[in-house]
Design a protein around this motif. Structure first.
Motif, PDB file in Angstrom:
ATOM      1  N   LYS A   1       8.193  22.677   4.253  1.00 25.38           N
ATOM      2  CA  LYS A   1       7.321  23.545   3.468  1.00 25.38           C
ATOM      3  C   LYS A   1       7.804  24.992   3.433  1.00 25.38           C
ATOM      4  CE  LYS A   1       4.341  21.472   6.047  1.00 25.38           C
ATOM      5  NZ  LYS A   1       4.922  20.112   6.155  1.00 25.38           N
ATOM      6  N   GLY A   2       8.683  25.332   4.392  1.00 32.85           N
ATOM      7  CA  GLY A   2       9.173  26.706   4.458  1.00 32.85           C
ATOM      8  C   GLY A   2       8.693  27.430   5.703  1.00 32.85           C
ATOM      9  N   ASN A   3       7.974  26.737   6.582  1.00 30.55           N
ATOM     10  CA  ASN A   3       7.551  27.329   7.853  1.00 30.55           C
ATOM     11  C   ASN A   3       8.692  27.274   8.865  1.00 30.55           C
ATOM     12  OD1 ASN A   3       4.711  27.627   7.106  1.00 30.55           O
ATOM     13  ND2 ASN A   3       4.639  25.392   7.206  1.00 30.55           N
ATOM     14  N   SER A   4       8.741  28.267   9.732  1.00 29.96           N
ATOM     15  CA  SER A   4       9.695  28.207  10.833  1.00 29.96           C
ATOM     16  C   SER A   4       9.097  28.858  12.069  1.00 29.96           C
ATOM     17  CB  SER A   4      11.004  28.888  10.464  1.00 29.96           C
ATOM     18  OG  SER A   4      10.807  30.273  10.334  1.00 29.96           O
ATOM     19  N   VAL A   5       9.597  28.415  13.212  1.00 38.45           N
ATOM     20  CA  VAL A   5       9.124  28.911  14.508  1.00 38.45           C
ATOM     21  C   VAL A   5      10.338  29.172  15.382  1.00 38.45           C
ATOM     22  CG1 VAL A   5       7.863  28.287  16.603  1.00 38.45           C
ATOM     23  CG2 VAL A   5       6.923  27.662  14.376  1.00 38.45           C
ATOM     24  N   LEU A   6      10.380  30.357  15.990  1.00 37.56           N
ATOM     25  CA  LEU A   6      11.452  30.691  16.930  1.00 37.56           C
ATOM     26  C   LEU A   6      10.839  30.790  18.320  1.00 37.56           C
ATOM     27  CD1 LEU A   6      14.296  33.212  16.481  1.00 37.56           C
ATOM     28  CD2 LEU A   6      12.970  33.267  18.578  1.00 37.56           C
TER      29      LEU A   6
ATOM     30  N   ASP B   1      10.498  23.470   8.817  1.00 33.20           N
ATOM     31  CA  ASP B   1       9.958  22.288   8.142  1.00 33.20           C
ATOM     32  C   ASP B   1      10.239  22.319   6.650  1.00 33.20           C
ATOM     33  OD1 ASP B   1       8.072  23.891   6.873  1.00 33.20           O
ATOM     34  OD2 ASP B   1       6.370  23.134   8.031  1.00 33.20           O
TER      35      ASP B   1
ATOM     36  N   ALA C   1       4.682  20.657  20.105  1.00 32.93           N
ATOM     37  CA  ALA C   1       3.392  21.000  19.498  1.00 32.93           C
ATOM     38  C   ALA C   1       3.602  21.505  18.069  1.00 32.93           C
ATOM     39  CB  ALA C   1       2.683  22.056  20.337  1.00 32.93           C
ATOM     40  N   ASP C   2       4.628  22.312  17.867  1.00 31.92           N
ATOM     41  CA  ASP C   2       4.904  22.805  16.518  1.00 31.92           C
ATOM     42  C   ASP C   2       5.379  21.678  15.605  1.00 31.92           C
ATOM     43  OD1 ASP C   2       4.291  25.617  16.786  1.00 31.92           O
ATOM     44  OD2 ASP C   2       6.031  25.767  18.081  1.00 31.92           O
TER      45      ASP C   2
ATOM     46  N   GLN D   1       2.486  19.748  14.355  1.00 32.25           N
ATOM     47  CA  GLN D   1       1.795  20.466  13.281  1.00 32.25           C
ATOM     48  C   GLN D   1       2.583  20.423  11.983  1.00 32.25           C
ATOM     49  OE1 GLN D   1      -1.304  21.629  13.456  1.00 32.25           O
ATOM     50  NE2 GLN D   1      -1.317  20.801  15.525  1.00 32.25           N
ATOM     51  N   MET D   2       3.900  20.435  12.109  1.00 33.43           N
ATOM     52  CA  MET D   2       4.758  20.444  10.921  1.00 33.43           C
ATOM     53  C   MET D   2       4.786  19.079  10.236  1.00 33.43           C
ATOM     54  SD  MET D   2       7.893  22.862  12.260  1.00 33.43           S
ATOM     55  CE  MET D   2       7.881  24.661  11.966  1.00 33.43           C
TER      56      MET D   2
ATOM     57  N   ARG E   1       7.544  21.460  25.368  1.00 36.28           N
ATOM     58  CA  ARG E   1       6.094  21.480  25.115  1.00 36.28           C
ATOM     59  C   ARG E   1       5.747  22.267  23.859  1.00 36.28           C
ATOM     60  NH1 ARG E   1       3.902  23.060  31.134  1.00 36.28           N
ATOM     61  NH2 ARG E   1       4.764  21.235  32.161  1.00 36.28           N
ATOM     62  N   LEU E   2       6.331  23.463  23.762  1.00 32.10           N
ATOM     63  CA  LEU E   2       5.996  24.327  22.622  1.00 32.10           C
ATOM     64  C   LEU E   2       6.573  23.753  21.329  1.00 32.10           C
ATOM     65  CD1 LEU E   2       6.603  27.719  24.462  1.00 32.10           C
ATOM     66  CD2 LEU E   2       4.392  26.872  23.632  1.00 32.10           C
TER      67      LEU E   2
END
Lengths: 369, 369
Positions: free
Chosen positions: B158-163, B156, B178-179, B182-183, B174-175
């Motif tokens: 802001k600097g957040n990441s999800v693997l 995103d 959801a992320d 939130q982002m 789905r996962l």
């Protein structure tokens, strides 16, 4: 070198003590005990070590379950999820954990680290990040010390996993909670990896020993056919807030949390009065019938079955249950401005100012035990 | 070796063609063009290569934005998010991408890959995973070929990441959804990494060239002061479903999607009749006033402004807008049983069976263009 060997025989006390200190949350002690017992039976005892005995550059990794306790009851972890989470975190870090940690007290979250310690052969550090249980991921002493929750790995029972890197621990909570909800309401987590030096700077030391002592006191009193409430309060500076029967309970699982309020009709010395307890996974605020606060987050509101003397979790609260509520002072770190910012009444949307449980109750409860 | 050099001058056509083929979704062409233009101006042109010219063991990585188009309009990607997503995916894989890919057509999702290609110097493969746009992550030809969406990285602003690593592509949706919610409702993504051999087995080839041709036709017609609808239908086997004015539009952003329905009062040859279009990010079903289906997913429902001749996205639909709706046949892969399982009417909760747009409209619309 303060080392304690924890065997299968210690797990009853740890699960019960964890559930008491978990203030309604942190998972079911029965499930936690079963998980840990299987792991210790298969792999042998676990070494509990003092924070002072960890090397400055050692890699310390907390392991835990996150989600609504109501879901945790229906969705037992198999043990493979948490090993997958730890394994993926280690792979990402390119480094193996040298010691494990506990984030919070709880029937499940105090015992899961023992299960993982037994399975990996790693020692477990005597301490945790809360000295109780709190509902959200960022609510740990580690956050106050500037330690990042990420990289964080969540794993579920189906084989899905998520690795989060976030800009702060509140963002981690948001993202991880959303994933945990998708994973069925609960997930196993490895996060807040830190060096031994960071661990010493931030941990609330001695929690595992305290949990065991609580559990042992509770079991000894029950064995002697005494209700354990009085002995626990005497030993841990507790206050008897009230005893009564659950008359109404409103609960919903929303946003990945078990939220609600219980109304309790006083019995014994409290007959004729009415009390309430609000909860979000954990018990947050206890009030009397005038609306006056008897104890408030971050102080601990601990429930025991008034007949059986066993800890009562939020999901076990039901109409007609007779409960005895004890207030315990929170760790001084939580009473600081930084602590209250993270877990004080205003964070949870309450108007009341924080007042220490002993100041509220020292006078009025003097003769109640 | 079929290689085409794409320069800044081609981006108008690509953004407009992408938006037309995006069937209401895939992002705003203006934002997409701006992003790609900045990247190509700074880094030079991009090489578009034929799938046949990619080595069997090359690492091909699709890059895209996921989220509600309504949010994408308010939350412009800076360009750093998608580079972070790609970088983290490469680090996780321990391998650098050798070519980039596009997952879907769209004003934004057809141009983002050009921006990343310019910034990295990597070639872009001529093709995509949809030949249009669809709302969910698993709705790609890659899924039909058994290619995993994961490891998938979301990043995103802001600097957040999800693997994410998931057991199947529906779990990934789905996962990741959801992320993304939130982002802030949208995130930049690198996923579906595959070998050159897998890419050739699964890609819908030629989509980027088709998008450019659509855009060039559209621009040439507008320059000649003709509405481009008729020329596009003649060139791409399209059907003129109806023309009319948006009389009512109901929309909500829910679960990370822009969902809703538009009611259109027919004009010109369609005067006196009423039509509707349902959408979930993309236009899914077009019906007439008897409720009869005129075109249904997976066939394409493409909207043009009936005055200006420009593509209209779902978020641009507004009361009073005069639109001309064209139906195009979907790629044969989507008309197979496997394709209809992924993106057919029943997946989206509709009762009607799929019928090809040309079968529905061949007779009745013979004389309308």
């Amino acid at each position: 070198m303060a080392k304690t060997v924890i065997t299968v025989d210690d797990l009853d006390a740890i699960a019960l003590g964890g559930a008491f200190l978990g203030t309604g949350g942190g998972g079911d002690p029965y499930i936690g005990k079963l998980m840990a017992r299987a792991a210790l039976a298969a792999n042998g005892p676990v070494t509990l070590i003092d924070p002072a005995d960890v090397g400055d550059d050692d890699l310390c990794v907390p392991v835990f379950m996150m989600g609504a306790p109501t879901v945790m009851l229906e969705k037992l972890p198999s043990g493979t999820e948490i090993m997958a989470a730890l394994d993926q975190l280690e792979t990402y870090l390119g480094k193996k954990a040298t010691a494990l940690m506990c984030v919070e007290a709880g029937g499940l979250n105090s015992t899961i680290p023992f299960a993982v310690a037994a399975a990996t052969g790693l020692p477990l550090i005597d301490g945790d990040g809360m000295g109780r249980a709190f509902p959200e991921l960022q609510m740990v002493s580690f956050t106050m010390s500037g330690i990042s929750a990420t990289p964080l790995v969540l794993a579920d029972d189906k084989g899905n996993s998520v690795l989060i890197n976030a800009v702060d621990n509140l963002w981690t909570e948001r993202l991880a909670r959303a994933d945990a909800v998708q994973m069925g309401g609960a997930a196993l987590v490895a996060a807040y990896s830190m060096t031994g030096a960071q661990m010493r700077d931030s941990i609330l030391p001695g929690t595992m020993t305290m949990i065991r002592e609580i559990g042992e006191t509770l079991m000894a009193e029950r064995k002697a056919h005494r209700h354990p409430g009085a002995a626990l309060r005497a030993r841990f500076s507790g206050h008897h807030l009230f005893t009564g029967r659950v008359n109404d309970i409103e609960r919903k699982t929303v946003g990945g949390f078990a939220r609600g309020r219980a109304v309790i009709k006083g019995t014994d010395a409290f007959a004729g009065r009415e009390f309430s307890i609000d909860f979000q996974n954990e018990f947050l605020v206890a009030r009397d019938d005038t609306g006056a606060v008897l104890a408030t987050t971050p102080d601990l509101i601990c429930a025991l079955d008034a007949d059986a003397g066993m800890p009562v979790t939020t999901e076990q609260m039901r109409y007609g249950l007779l409960i005895e509520i004890t207030g315990l002072p929170a760790d001084p770190k939580w009473r600081s401005d930084a602590g209250l910012n993270l877990v004080g009444p205003s964070y949870f949307g309450y108007d009341h100012a924080y007042a220490p449980v002993e100041e509220i109750n020292n006078n009025k409860n003097l003769n109640q035990d």
